[in-house]
Design an enzyme around this catalytic site. Structure first.
Site, PDB file in Angstrom:
ATOM      1  CG  ASP A  45      27.587  75.717  64.091  1.00  0.00           C
ATOM      2  OD1 ASP A  45      28.047  76.305  63.105  1.00  0.00           O
ATOM      3  OD2 ASP A  45      28.297  75.221  64.987  1.00  0.00           O
ATOM      4  CE1 TYR A  50      31.978  70.948  67.112  1.00  0.00           C
ATOM      5  CE2 TYR A  50      29.837  71.491  66.189  1.00  0.00           C
ATOM      6  CZ  TYR A  50      31.058  71.895  66.681  1.00  0.00           C
ATOM      7  OH  TYR A  50      31.358  73.232  66.752  1.00  0.00           O
ATOM      8  CE  LYS A  75      31.521  75.222  63.238  1.00  0.00           C
ATOM      9  NZ  LYS A  75      30.647  74.315  63.978  1.00  0.00           N
ATOM     10  CG  HIS A 108      36.234  73.382  63.678  1.00  0.00           C
ATOM     11  ND1 HIS A 108      35.512  72.227  63.843  1.00  0.00           N
ATOM     12  CD2 HIS A 108      35.919  74.158  64.746  1.00  0.00           C
ATOM     13  CE1 HIS A 108      34.795  72.314  64.955  1.00  0.00           C
ATOM     14  NE2 HIS A 108      35.032  73.466  65.521  1.00  0.00           N
ATOM     15  CG  LEU A 190      23.893  80.684  76.550  1.00  0.00           C
ATOM     16  CD1 LEU A 190      23.027  79.451  76.808  1.00  0.00           C
ATOM     17  CD2 LEU A 190      23.120  81.965  76.866  1.00  0.00           C
ATOM     18  CB  ILE A 228      25.088  78.757  66.844  1.00  0.00           C
ATOM     19  CG1 ILE A 228      26.561  79.149  67.122  1.00  0.00           C
ATOM     20  CG2 ILE A 228      24.702  79.091  65.417  1.00  0.00           C
ATOM     21  CD1 ILE A 228      27.585  78.372  66.302  1.00  0.00           C
ATOM     22  CB  SER A 231      19.287  73.775  74.766  1.00  0.00           C
ATOM     23  OG  SER A 231      18.615  73.099  75.814  1.00  0.00           O
ATOM     24  CG  ASN A 240      18.402  78.974  74.483  1.00  0.00           C
ATOM     25  OD1 ASN A 240      18.142  79.594  75.507  1.00  0.00           O
ATOM     26  ND2 ASN A 240      19.216  77.923  74.462  1.00  0.00           N
TER      27      ASN A 240
HETATM   28  P1  NAD Z   1      26.420  77.500  74.768  1.00  0.00           P
HETATM   29  O1  NAD Z   1      26.882  78.853  75.140  1.00  0.00           O
HETATM   30  O2  NAD Z   1      25.380  77.360  73.738  1.00  0.00           O
HETATM   31  O3  NAD Z   1      25.979  76.787  76.105  1.00  0.00           O
HETATM   32  C1  NAD Z   1      25.558  75.464  76.158  1.00  0.00           C
HETATM   33  C2  NAD Z   1      25.312  75.117  77.634  1.00  0.00           C
HETATM   34  O4  NAD Z   1      24.366  76.035  78.178  1.00  0.00           O
HETATM   35  C3  NAD Z   1      24.721  73.750  77.783  1.00  0.00           C
HETATM   36  O5  NAD Z   1      25.220  73.190  78.977  1.00  0.00           O
HETATM   37  C4  NAD Z   1      23.231  74.018  77.898  1.00  0.00           C
HETATM   38  O6  NAD Z   1      22.563  73.013  78.629  1.00  0.00           O
HETATM   39  C5  NAD Z   1      23.211  75.346  78.609  1.00  0.00           C
HETATM   40  N1  NAD Z   1      22.028  76.146  78.226  1.00  0.00           N
HETATM   41  C6  NAD Z   1      21.520  76.271  76.996  1.00  0.00           C
HETATM   42  N2  NAD Z   1      20.443  77.070  77.000  1.00  0.00           N
HETATM   43  C7  NAD Z   1      20.271  77.457  78.290  1.00  0.00           C
HETATM   44  C8  NAD Z   1      19.337  78.287  78.946  1.00  0.00           C
HETATM   45  N3  NAD Z   1      18.360  78.884  78.254  1.00  0.00           N
HETATM   46  N4  NAD Z   1      19.472  78.492  80.285  1.00  0.00           N
HETATM   47  C9  NAD Z   1      20.466  77.891  80.975  1.00  0.00           C
HETATM   48  N5  NAD Z   1      21.393  77.090  80.414  1.00  0.00           N
HETATM   49  C10 NAD Z   1      21.289  76.877  79.087  1.00  0.00           C
HETATM   50  O7  NAD Z   1      27.738  76.655  74.418  1.00  0.00           O
HETATM   51  P2  NAD Z   1      28.377  75.762  73.293  1.00  0.00           P
HETATM   52  O8  NAD Z   1      27.620  74.561  72.981  1.00  0.00           O
HETATM   53  O9  NAD Z   1      29.786  75.664  73.721  1.00  0.00           O
HETATM   54  O10 NAD Z   1      28.351  76.710  71.993  1.00  0.00           O
HETATM   55  C11 NAD Z   1      27.236  76.728  71.132  1.00  0.00           C
HETATM   56  C12 NAD Z   1      27.576  76.137  69.790  1.00  0.00           C
HETATM   57  O11 NAD Z   1      28.674  76.854  69.218  1.00  0.00           O
HETATM   58  C13 NAD Z   1      28.098  74.691  69.830  1.00  0.00           C
HETATM   59  O12 NAD Z   1      27.068  73.748  70.024  1.00  0.00           O
HETATM   60  C14 NAD Z   1      28.771  74.602  68.490  1.00  0.00           C
HETATM   61  O13 NAD Z   1      27.809  74.417  67.456  1.00  0.00           O
HETATM   62  C15 NAD Z   1      29.418  75.983  68.385  1.00  0.00           C
HETATM   63  N6  NAD Z   1      30.831  75.974  68.821  1.00  0.00           N
HETATM   64  C16 NAD Z   1      31.779  76.231  67.880  1.00  0.00           C
HETATM   65  C17 NAD Z   1      33.117  76.229  68.212  1.00  0.00           C
HETATM   66  C18 NAD Z   1      34.131  76.511  67.173  1.00  0.00           C
HETATM   67  O14 NAD Z   1      35.330  76.302  67.424  1.00  0.00           O
HETATM   68  N7  NAD Z   1      33.747  76.968  66.005  1.00  0.00           N
HETATM   69  C19 NAD Z   1      33.513  75.980  69.541  1.00  0.00           C
HETATM   70  C20 NAD Z   1      32.525  75.735  70.500  1.00  0.00           C
HETATM   71  C21 NAD Z   1      31.184  75.751  70.132  1.00  0.00           C
END
Ligand code: NAD
Length: 275
Positions: A45, A50, A75, A108, A190, A228, A231, A240
């Site tokens: 994704d 980004y 996006k 987006h 998460l 999605i 990490s 994950n």
């Molecule tokens: P996420 O919920 O995936 O969390 C990421 C955070 O959690 C990071 O700090 C990571 O180090 C930590 N983490 C990951 N795996 C872990 C584990 N197993 N244990 C403990 N901590 C862990 O958050 P995100 O990146 O905000 O969202 C995921 C994806 O969603 C983004 O990368 C992006 O592709 C998408 N996204 C889309 C939008 C949108 O507007 N469409 C907005 C935000 C994110």
């Protein structure tokens, strides 16, 4: 373990689990992408916003997997909304990715006060007809935004990618999606760790021997959402990915359902207009 596939309303299929590239620094994006594909992820994704599409493309090219086994999302950013601007932005994304098509192209954010999202949706329909996007969808749309584009075009997005985590479960919007054949894809799944120490999550973690993050990601899978997580660490990517050899009980799912507070980590799509 390879993710199950979800059926999209246009006849294509999409991995239920992928990984996200938001805030992944450009120089490491290729390596993270290639590592994730090697570990077994099949959906990536990304987004123009980004600023790491070149790395996303380079990571894809590092992989020996055939292109048709990898599902690539990007996006259209807010400042590129409007029919002609969207066509140009999609071509620029494809050039940065080094691809002739993406598997999923999303709007987006709706940016409702600018009122360009219906024209933007028309452009996505054109891009699908031209084969530049195999499937088209949206992100951060609420029910009103979805009804408007469906009403104007008759074309139902395959996906609405929205913020979902145990503190923001969005049951009404998910029910609307289900009624219209739209897959819910969870971003910030998460929830910035804010449910890692919640008693229902800890109890399920203790019973299954899994981490709180795995319990929450498994919860997304069992509510039928695509998910999605992000990490940049190989251990985190592995953790994950390992969601398909255990399951939560109905009682555990019901206990996690009680954590909903309708509170967001990210911006409210009704007012978010960043350009
Ligand atoms: P996420 O919920 O995936 O969390 C990421 C955070 O959690 C990071 O700090 C990571 O180090 C930590 N983490 C990951 N795996 C872990 C584990 N197993 N244990 C403990 N901590 C862990 O958050 P995100 O990146 O905000 O969202 C995921 C994806 O969603 C983004 O990368 C992006 O592709 C998408 N996204 C889309 C939008 C949108 O507007 N469409 C907005 C935000 C994110």
């Amino acid at each position: 373990m390879i993710s199950p596939l979800l059926a999209l309303n246009d006849g294509h299929r999409m991995p239920q689990l992928g990984f996200g590239l938001w805030q992944v620094p450009g120089p490491v994006t290729a390596d993270v992408t290639a590592t994730a594909l090697r570990l077994g992820y099949r959906l990536i994704d990304g987004a123009a916003a980004y600023r790491n599409e070149e790395g996303q493309g380079a990571g894809l090219r590092d992989s020996t997997l055939p292109r048709d086994q990898i599902f690539v999302t990007t996006k259209i950013w807010n400042s590129d909304q409007g029919f002609d601007a969207t066509l140009r932005a999609a071509e620029a994304s494809l050039a940065r990715l080094g691809l002739d098509h993406v598997d999923l192209l999303l709007i987006h954010w709706p940016c409702p006060s600018r009122d360009l999202y219906p024209d933007t949706w028309h452009a996505l329909i054109r891009l699908r007809e031209e084969g530049r996007a195999r499937s088209i969808g949206v992100s951060n749309f609420n029910e009103g935004h979805l009804q408007r584009i469906i009403g104007e075009t008759g074309v139902v997005p395959v996906v609405n990618q929205i913020e979902i985590n145990p503190r923001l479960q969005q049951p009404a919007l998910r029910a609307f999606h289900a009624a219209h054949g739209i897959v819910t894809q969870s971003w910030t799944p998460l929830g910035q760790g804010r449910s890692f120490d919640a008693p229902p999550v800890l109890a399920a973690a203790a019973r299954t021997g899994r981490s709180p993050a795995q319990i929450i990601l498994r919860w997304h899978i069992q509510i039928g959402a695509a998910v999605i997580p992000r990490s940049t660490r190989e251990a985190g990517l592995r953790e994950n990915l390992n969601l398909f050899d255990f399951s939560l009980t109905d009682a555990e799912m019901a206990a996690i359902a009680t954590l909903d507070e309708a509170s967001r980590c990210g911006p409210d799509p009704a007012v978010f207009e960043m350009q």
